[in-house]
Design an enzyme around this catalytic site. Structure first.
Site, PDB file in Angstrom:
ATOM      1  N   ASP A 203      32.434  42.847  14.233  1.00 30.21           N
ATOM      2  CA  ASP A 203      32.634  42.847  15.685  1.00 30.21           C
ATOM      3  C   ASP A 203      33.258  41.542  16.181  1.00 30.21           C
ATOM      4  O   ASP A 203      33.540  41.386  17.352  1.00 30.21           O
ATOM      5  CB  ASP A 203      31.280  43.078  16.377  1.00 30.21           C
ATOM      6  N   SER A 227      32.106  45.098  23.875  1.00 34.72           N
ATOM      7  CA  SER A 227      32.260  46.259  22.994  1.00 34.72           C
ATOM      8  C   SER A 227      31.583  47.472  23.615  1.00 34.72           C
ATOM      9  O   SER A 227      30.454  47.369  24.116  1.00 34.72           O
ATOM     10  CB  SER A 227      31.643  45.966  21.625  1.00 34.72           C
ATOM     11  N   GLN A 277      37.157  50.305  17.149  1.00 33.31           N
ATOM     12  CA  GLN A 277      36.340  49.869  18.275  1.00 33.31           C
ATOM     13  C   GLN A 277      37.115  50.006  19.582  1.00 33.31           C
ATOM     14  O   GLN A 277      38.304  49.694  19.637  1.00 33.31           O
ATOM     15  CB  GLN A 277      35.931  48.400  18.103  1.00 33.31           C
TER      16      GLN A 277
END
Length: 303
Positions: A203, A227, A277
């Site tokens: 991430d 996110s 993502q």
């Protein structure tokens, strides 16, 4: 965030507090306002793995971030056994703080089998020896961000191997950035721990690929990021204390959201994992004022 590899290992050493229920400790020190998404992904994956037969390896994870977590309190992970079949095990993981649902994920584990194989070749990019520390690049444009980065990610060795930031004022090509990354010291030999460390770093900066076409470097100020969802597919065994190249790309951004994809290779060119993502990239202040009616920056911003 963890300031040493030992602290990363401690962060992933969950406490068992009930049947299929685990508690993840907060990071010992962090300047982040909300819990880092990779921490929640990695702890959730570790919790799921604690409930799966040892002959099965994780092959996919699909997650949604629902609320920003509090960095000062533990997170409780509840694992639901959806299915144990002959070859696959499926789990659902929910993460809560003070009873509030902040995150959920589904994971799937697979018993190793023989089958067809193909994989992409690793694209050319500067090696980790030729790539500068990411914080050094940040320092050239924003010393405060660089200092924060060094403090926050001291447990990781991160080198920046280039990107496709435009030289003109328009963003007409997909964003691409290359990052070398590894734990900043030896990890224990547990293979699943290494996989969870990869989930932890997955991430980190991925969403910033959707800002590359607009001239922004990773974690540049002026564009808050968050996110929204996160998916991973694990293809091969991982050695997270050795160099991994994270090729991150983005073909689309719009409506204050960006979509990024990533491929993780080892130094031999093996594809270890794929990542996708979507996240919030909502410009504000002076950055927002520089946007024209088509969402293009009126001048390139590199800091």
């Amino acid at each position: 965030m963890p300031q040493s590899v030992t602290e990363i290992v401690d962060l992933l050493d969950l406490d068992t507090i009930g049947p299929n229920t685990f508690r993840g400790r907060p990071a010992r020190s962090t300047e982040l306002v909300k819990v880092y998404g990779g921490q929640v992904v990695a702890q959730a994956l570790m919790a799921a793995g604690r409930t799966v037969p040892g002959d099965r390896k994780v092959h996919s994870l699909h997650a949604h971030f629902l609320l920003g977590g509090n960095t000062q309190i533990p997170i409780v992970y509840e694992v639901e056994n959806l299915r144990d079949g002959r070859s696959f095990s499926s789990r659902r993981v929910t993460a809560r703080q003070h009873g509030d649902l902040i995150f959920h994920a589904t994971t799937s584990f697979h018993k190793e089998e023989l089958g067809f194989e193909h994989r992409p070749s690793c694209p050319a990019a500067p090696s980790y020896d030729d790539a500068p520390p990411l914080a050094d690049l940040m320092e050239a444009t924003d010393v405060h961000t660089a200092a924060f980065w060094r403090r926050e990610w001291e447990a990781l060795d991160i080198r920046y191997a280039g990107d496709t930031r435009p030289q003109d004022q328009r963003a007409e090509t997909p964003g691409l950035q290359h990052v070398w990354i590894r734990a900043n010291g030896p990890l224990p030999t547990d293979p699943f721990l290494h996989t969870c460390v990869l989930a932890y770093v997955s991430d980190l900066g991925l969403l910033s690929a959707s800002l590359v076409p607009h001239g922004f470097l990773v974690w540049a100020p002026g564009v808050p990021r968050a996110s929204l969802d996160h998916s991973m597919w694990f293809h091969d065994s991982v050695q997270a204390d050795e160099w991994m190249r994270f090729d991150q790309s983005s073909a689309w951004a719009g409506g204050a959201r960006g979509l990024s994809h990533g491929k993780v290779f080892d130094t031999h060119g093996r594809l270890l994992a794929s990542v996708a993502q979507e996240g919030l990239i909502r410009p504000h202040g002076a950055v927002r004022a520089r946007l024209d009616g088509n969402g293009s920056a009126l001048r390139t911003h590199t800091g």
